[in-house]
Scaffold this active site. Structure first.
Site, PDB file in Angstrom:
ATOM      1  N   GLY A 118       1.926   2.052   5.236  1.00  0.00           N
ATOM      2  CA  GLY A 118       2.993   1.409   5.450  1.00  0.00           C
ATOM      3  C   GLY A 118       3.863   1.881   7.262  1.00  0.00           C
ATOM      4  O   GLY A 118       4.178   0.956   7.405  1.00  0.00           O
ATOM      5  N   GLY A 168       1.045  -1.590   0.195  1.00  0.00           N
ATOM      6  CA  GLY A 168      -0.105   0.554   0.022  1.00  0.00           C
ATOM      7  C   GLY A 168       0.698   0.925   0.072  1.00  0.00           C
ATOM      8  O   GLY A 168       2.074   1.277  -0.596  1.00  0.00           O
ATOM      9  N   SER A 169       0.314   2.112   0.760  1.00  0.00           N
ATOM     10  CA  SER A 169       0.802   3.897   0.562  1.00  0.00           C
ATOM     11  C   SER A 169       1.664   3.915   1.923  1.00  0.00           C
ATOM     12  O   SER A 169       2.244   3.558   2.169  1.00  0.00           O
ATOM     13  CB  SER A 169      -0.092   4.612   0.695  1.00  0.00           C
ATOM     14  OG  SER A 169      -0.754   4.632   1.957  1.00  0.00           O
ATOM     15  N   CYS A 224       3.175   0.212  -8.676  1.00  0.00           N
ATOM     16  CA  CYS A 224       3.885   0.824  -7.811  1.00  0.00           C
ATOM     17  C   CYS A 224       5.342   0.947  -8.387  1.00  0.00           C
ATOM     18  O   CYS A 224       5.951   1.686  -8.651  1.00  0.00           O
ATOM     19  CB  CYS A 224       4.091  -0.061  -6.761  1.00  0.00           C
ATOM     20  SG  CYS A 224       3.015  -0.550  -5.992  1.00  0.00           S
ATOM     21  N   GLU A 281       5.288  -3.227   1.171  1.00  0.00           N
ATOM     22  CA  GLU A 281       6.114  -3.014  -0.238  1.00  0.00           C
ATOM     23  C   GLU A 281       5.415  -2.069  -0.387  1.00  0.00           C
ATOM     24  O   GLU A 281       4.023  -2.061  -0.591  1.00  0.00           O
ATOM     25  CB  GLU A 281       4.690  -4.023  -1.346  1.00  0.00           C
ATOM     26  CG  GLU A 281       5.256  -5.691  -0.903  1.00  0.00           C
ATOM     27  CD  GLU A 281       7.083  -5.729  -1.817  1.00  0.00           C
ATOM     28  OE1 GLU A 281       6.845  -4.673  -2.049  1.00  0.00           O
ATOM     29  OE2 GLU A 281       7.571  -6.262  -1.467  1.00  0.00           O
TER      30      GLU A 281
HETATM   31  C1  UN1 Z   1       2.399  -3.815  -7.632  1.00  0.00           C
HETATM   32  O1  UN1 Z   1       2.263  -2.593  -8.742  1.00  0.00           O
HETATM   33  O2  UN1 Z   1       2.186  -3.320  -6.419  1.00  0.00           O
HETATM   34  O3  UN1 Z   1       6.320  -4.929 -12.091  1.00  0.00           O
HETATM   35  C2  UN1 Z   1       3.338  -4.657  -8.374  1.00  0.00           C
HETATM   36  C3  UN1 Z   1       5.473  -5.282 -11.784  1.00  0.00           C
HETATM   37  C4  UN1 Z   1       4.738  -6.169 -11.649  1.00  0.00           C
HETATM   38  C5  UN1 Z   1       4.064  -6.090  -9.883  1.00  0.00           C
HETATM   39  C6  UN1 Z   1       3.788  -4.648  -9.514  1.00  0.00           C
HETATM   40  N1  UN1 Z   1       4.912  -7.555 -11.504  1.00  0.00           N
HETATM   41  O4  UN1 Z   1       4.228  -4.102 -12.975  1.00  0.00           O
END
Ligand code: UN1
Length: 512
Positions: A251, A246-247, A302, A268
């Site tokens: 986190g 999440g953000s 992300c 993450e």
């Molecule tokens: C995410 O955005 O939380 O590398 C993960 C990537 C994907 C995972 C993204 N395999 O863009």
């Protein structure tokens, strides 16, 4: 309220067992008597279904059962646990199309990416099946005669998996496939924006576990708000490991609560991923890598590319070509294969994006193209934005979870790397260059400070075989491949003495 027969997206929902009204808790049986939450699709603004959240008491019962299930699951030999994960992968193969469609419908990413997300689930299951025979511990030479020193890995307990809307099912699987072969059980709290995909996956796991004669509470589910259900997970000592995606502010909150009770943690969090485009790179590769990185999942990965740092000598040509590519972006229903970009997840996300663009303009940014709301059903569609910027603009150091791409110039590679590293986040990064010395410097200790650093490919679309995660405010956690499994087990070091006497380490003698 929609009935089972007149629901608009019945064809997507029905095969995955999504009813008009669904209970949001599962631990061997389905439960839920809390707040009723409507689930609205960003694709067209239609209500897809409702979910009844779990209450505190129901959460307690779910966690209790999940913890009980762990006591027997941990005793199952790891390769046997692997067989269950193998079957889970096969079941996902069978439902790939259906689940991919539901992902698109519920959170808005294009179907090809929805299918890619389910493929990641299948891939990590395959990986975990092999892993179930490779949970290796080391043996080390002991400093004492007739002693053996070794380590072994034991199951950890309940893993609380708190997932974000942008990868509503894959994030669970990166945790779940590993945790299952490691002998842990799972308690999943999905994003409140995407509960239906979580229900569908839990139903699949329930079937697989039951078929193998195991307690389906091994894969439990608890749908509710982060501030109540999430915090119950964070504070309960029965949850051995919390894996939170999440953000950064989220986190920080989770981190404090879990650390307070010395629970294990995988974080993450946000990324602010940059691609350096060298004058010694292939512009065509750069364009394709950056375009997908920036508009894929409507800029809500992300790993989305948020900054491009371009050598000043190729800057004008690069920006002109990228602008031409942006103009070709087909926008609309993500289930229509003709469209390259779908909606943002909700109207709130649209507001956040438009506000960020205004702030960036105030700070000196210049819009090259895009960044406008488009009048389509549901009200969540925007055109992807390219913006000329500089690294001193405060907003460039922030993660705006939307398709806004900042264009920045550089003269020397050292300067480019300093710009690339000059943000609080540290997830993914890339350089486009054909110069070996440049790519080596970028990958060296003086280069990218991110958890992921790529050469001649983009920042997003990481493969499951590598460990996934990042540094600094990204939180330091690692999921998926390589030896990320170790976070899901407890390590035990053993000294075994077969000398017939007693000898102390470090040469200490006791005259008694
Ligand atoms: C995410 O955005 O939380 O590398 C993960 C990537 C994907 C995972 C993204 N395999 O863009």
């Amino acid at each position: 309220m929609a009935t089972m027969t007149d629901r608009k997206h019945e064809d997507v929902l029905r095969p995955l067992g999504i009813e008009a009204r669904n209970l949001g808790g599962f631990a061997g049986e389905w439960m839920g008597s809390g707040k009723v939450q409507p689930v609205i699709s960003p694709v067209d603004g239609e209500e897809l279904a409702t979910v009844v959240n779990v209450t505190k008491d129901e959460f307690d019962a779910i966690l209790g059962r999940c913890h009980e299930a762990w006591k027997s699951w941990r005793l199952v030999p790891a390769p046997k646990r692997g067989e269950v994960v193998k079957d889970l992968g096969n079941e996902l193969r069978e439902h790939k199309e259906a689940l991919g469609r539901l992902v698109s419908l519920e959170m808005g990413k294009c179907l090809r990416e929805g299918l890619g997300e389910v493929q990641e689930m299948i891939d990590i299951c395959d990986f975990a099946v092999g892993l179930s025979r490779q949970l290796y511990g080391l043996t080390m030479p002991s400093e004492r005669r007739r002693h053996r020193l070794q380590e072994q890995w034991h199951p950890l307990g309940v893993v609380g998996v708190i997932t974000a809307f942008n990868f509503p099912v894959a994030v669970w699987s990166w945790n779940a496939a590993l945790a299952l072969v490691c002998g842990d059980t799972l308690l999943w709290k999905p994003s409140s924006k995407t509960p239906l995909t979580a229900l569908a996956v839990t139903r699949i796991a329930q079937r697989v576990l039951a078929r193998h004669g195991f307690d389906p509470a091994i894969c439990s589910l608890s749908i509710g708000r982060g501030s109540d259900i999430g915090d119950l997970i964070n504070t309960d000592p029965r949850v051995a490991l919390v894996s939170y995606t999440g953000s950064v502010p989220g986190g920080r909150h989770v981190g404090k609560l879990v650390q307070e009770r010395f629970g294990r943690l995988i974080l993450e969090l946000g990324g602010n991923n940059a691609v350096i485009v060298s004058d010694k790179g292939d512009l065509d590769i750069a364009l394709r890598a950056i375009y997908f990185g920036a508009i894929g999942t409507s800029g809500q990965r992300c790993t989305s590319t948020r900054r491009v740092i371009v050598h000043t000598s190729v800057y004008e040509a690069f920006v002109a070509q990228l602008t031409a590519l942006y103009a070709k972006t087909t926008l609309g229903d993500p289930l229509d294969p003709a469209n390259l970009m779908g909606p943002l997840v909700d109207q709130e996300a649209v507001k956040t994006m438009l506000a960020a663009i205004e702030t960036a303009k105030e700070q000196g940014g210049k819009v090259v193209c895009g960044g406008e709301k488009v009048d389509l059903p549901g009200g969540c569609y925007v055109t992807p934005c390219l913006m000329e910027a500089n690294s001193e603009m405060p907003i460039v150091a922030e993660e705006t979870f939307a398709p806004v791409l900042y264009l920045i110039r550089y003269r020397t590679l050292e300067e480019a790397i300093a710009i690339q590293n000059g943000v609080p986040q540290g997830l993914s990064s890339a350089i486009i260059t054909n110069d070996q010395a440049e790519s080596e410097l970028f990958l060296s200790v003086e280069g990218s400070d991110c958890g992921i650093a790529n050469v001649n490919t983009g920042t997003s679309g990481a493969e499951i075989g590598g460990a996934f995660g990042g540094e600094k405010e990204t939180g330091g956690g690692r999921e998926s491949g390589s030896d990320a499994w170790k976070a899901y087990m407890r390590r035990q070091t053993n000294a075994l003495n077969f000398s017939g006497g007693i000898e102390l380490a470090q040469g200490i003698t006791l005259d008694i």
